[in-house]
Design a protein around this motif. Structure first.
Motif, mmCIF file in Angstrom:
data_model
loop_
_atom_site.group_PDB
_atom_site.id
_atom_site.type_symbol
_atom_site.label_atom_id
_atom_site.label_comp_id
_atom_site.label_asym_id
_atom_site.label_seq_id
_atom_site.Cartn_x
_atom_site.Cartn_y
_atom_site.Cartn_z
ATOM 1 N N ALA A 152 1.351 -17.403 -18.202
ATOM 2 C CA ALA A 152 2.031 -18.701 -18.273
ATOM 3 C C ALA A 152 1.507 -19.675 -17.230
ATOM 4 N N SER A 329 9.187 -16.515 -15.771
ATOM 5 C CA SER A 329 9.099 -17.239 -17.041
ATOM 6 C C SER A 329 10.201 -16.850 -18.022
ATOM 7 N N GLU A 350 8.422 -14.977 -25.925
ATOM 8 C CA GLU A 350 8.971 -16.324 -25.973
ATOM 9 C C GLU A 350 9.502 -16.681 -24.593
ATOM 10 N N ARG A 355 8.330 -21.809 -25.541
ATOM 11 C CA ARG A 355 6.882 -21.642 -25.439
ATOM 12 C C ARG A 355 6.525 -20.202 -25.789
ATOM 13 N N GLU A 384 1.200 -27.246 -29.169
ATOM 14 C CA GLU A 384 1.375 -27.150 -27.725
ATOM 15 C C GLU A 384 2.394 -26.081 -27.322
ATOM 16 N N ARG A 385 3.220 -25.649 -28.238
ATOM 17 C CA ARG A 385 4.160 -24.575 -27.908
ATOM 18 C C ARG A 385 3.422 -23.266 -27.624
ATOM 19 N N VAL A 387 1.241 -21.227 -25.622
ATOM 20 C CA VAL A 387 0.711 -21.269 -24.259
ATOM 21 C C VAL A 387 -0.660 -20.607 -24.189
#
Length: 416
Positions: A152, A329, A350, A355, A384-385, A387
């Motif tokens: 992430a 995260s 997730e 993301r 863009e979701r 990563v």
């Protein structure tokens, strides 16, 4: 009557810092997880007083008057094997309601089948923390930043000197993470311990839940489940293979879930993607136990690529599962599969704000861009979701496969 924590050799666990942090902010924590993963040993390191409720002389006073027994003991107090005196949880509730100062109680023992029963008054008062079998990082005595956090944050995925080859990974996976198995003096003793664990799980452990089970049918169901672990199978496929009806199979499955041996990956869903299966991915908490259930060894794994792939899948998922509660995260683990099987991703993590990190697990030392095609499809669907995607493999190098998709050796999971 009471004992002080032992001060012998101790192998630090990944949850130690989190457990310490929880005790600094909350009055009580319950460690849950499979038998023999080291819950009591770890809890002792954080306790000032240890109460072993499986010892009759220690349990007697708590059975007679648990509230009085808890008074004036040095805190934190470890209540080990709490299920031997279930009323002790009521005493913990009352003590916490009276004084909510941090770091009062540690609770370890078996997980009851119905956490909403009258014996469980801890909701909102006791923090539950899951402890998993040893990861490879713990076995090596290292504490790397959680893998999913590294992905992430865009960190480099480092490879240690002399990384394992495919047989080395298979050996680690066959060994599993139960401390007694990991540190057994020989493969023969490890195998004996595993078979003993399986036998007890199907005979004695059901009694913890106040249930009478047929050990032979229970073992047969567990073997049928293991045959389908690492993949997707219908309930009917499993209970037909076990020779039991659907009601019995559901009861048996619930038992193994409560023993925290079965730990399935739920199906990931998105309104952007169509025709995704809702079926969970069958999985077990420990790859070594899975292999022991099917009586697999290096020879069997070498001769069957399908078995090797499932072994690595269960092994890698176990490494990821152990770090979920530690990761900044806040990941949740899923799997993805279209109903027609056209596309699937082994692990979907997730993160916050929905993301996504996608992970594929491949039993190959030289992954090709085609091994990342499902991750590339997912990236294109999510924009863009998405990563990053990672293809974890058995080779020695990390390299780029596609935009936002990296190939990395499995050992980067435990490399600092």
């Amino acid at each position: 009557m009471l004992s002080m924590p032992s001060v012998g050799d101790y192998r630090p666990r990944l949850i130690d810092p989190l457990l310490e942090e929880i005790l600094s902010g909350f009055p009580a924590v319950m460690l849950v997880g499979p038998r023999a993963v080291g819950k009591s040993t770890t809890a002792e390191r954080h306790a000032a007083t240890v109460v072993r409720l499986d010892k009759p002389n220690e349990a007697a006073i708590f059975r007679a008057d648990p509230d009085a027994a808890l008074r004036n003991l040095p805190e934190p107090i470890l209540l080990d094997e709490w299920q031997e005196v279930p009323d002790v949880l009521g005493a913990v509730k009352r003590a916490v309601d009276t004084n909510r100062r941090p770091g009062r109680f540690l609770i370890t023992g078996s997980v009851y089948a119905d956490m909403q029963s009258k014996t469980w008054p801890g909701t909102g008062r006791v923090i539950r923390l899951t402890m998993n079998p040893l990861t490879v990082a713990e076995q090596l005595g290292v504490s790397p930043k959680p893998f999913l956090d590294r992905i992430a944050d865009g960190d480099d995925l480092l490879v240690p000197p002399n990384p394992p080859d495919i047989l080395g990974y298979a050996a680690l996976a066959l060994q599993g993470g139960f401390p007694e198995a990991v540190f057994a003096r020989s493969p023969k003793l490890r195998a004996l311990w595993m078979q003993s664990y399986l036998n007890q799980m199907c005979t004695r452990d059901p009694e913890t839940f106040g249930k009478s089970r047929d050990p032979m049918r229970l073992r047969r169901f567990f073997e049928a489940y293991a045959l389908n672990a690492g993949g997707i199978a219908t309930d009917k496929t499993i209970y037909d293979a076990a020779g039991v009806n659907s009601k019995t199979a559901a009861s048996y499955k619930r038992l193994f879930e409560n023993l925290t041996i079965i730990d399935e990956l739920p199906a990931w869903a998105s309104n952007r993607l169509k025709r995704l299966t809702r079926a969970p991915k069958r999985s077990m908490v420990d790859s070594g136990l899975w292999a022991a259930t099917l009586q697999l060894d290096q020879s069997a794994i070498r001769s069957d690529g399908g078995l090797l792939g499932r072994l690595l899948d269960i092994f890698v998922t176990a490494q990821l599962r152990a770090e979920v509660e530690l990761a900044e995260s806040s990941p949740r683990l899923y799997h993805l599969r279209q109903e027609n099987g056209q596309r699937e991703v082994d692990v979907i993590a997730e993160l916050g704000a929905r993301r996504i990190i996608g992970i594929e697990i491949k039993a190959t030392s030289a992954p090709h861009p085609k091994d990342a095609r499902h991750l590339a499809w997912l990236r294109d669907q999510l924009g863009e979701r998405f990563v990053a995607g990672v293809v974890l493999h058995t080779g020695p190098q990390t390299f780029k496969l596609d935009t936002r998709i990296t190939a990395a050796p499995i050992c980067t999971l435990w490399t600092q």
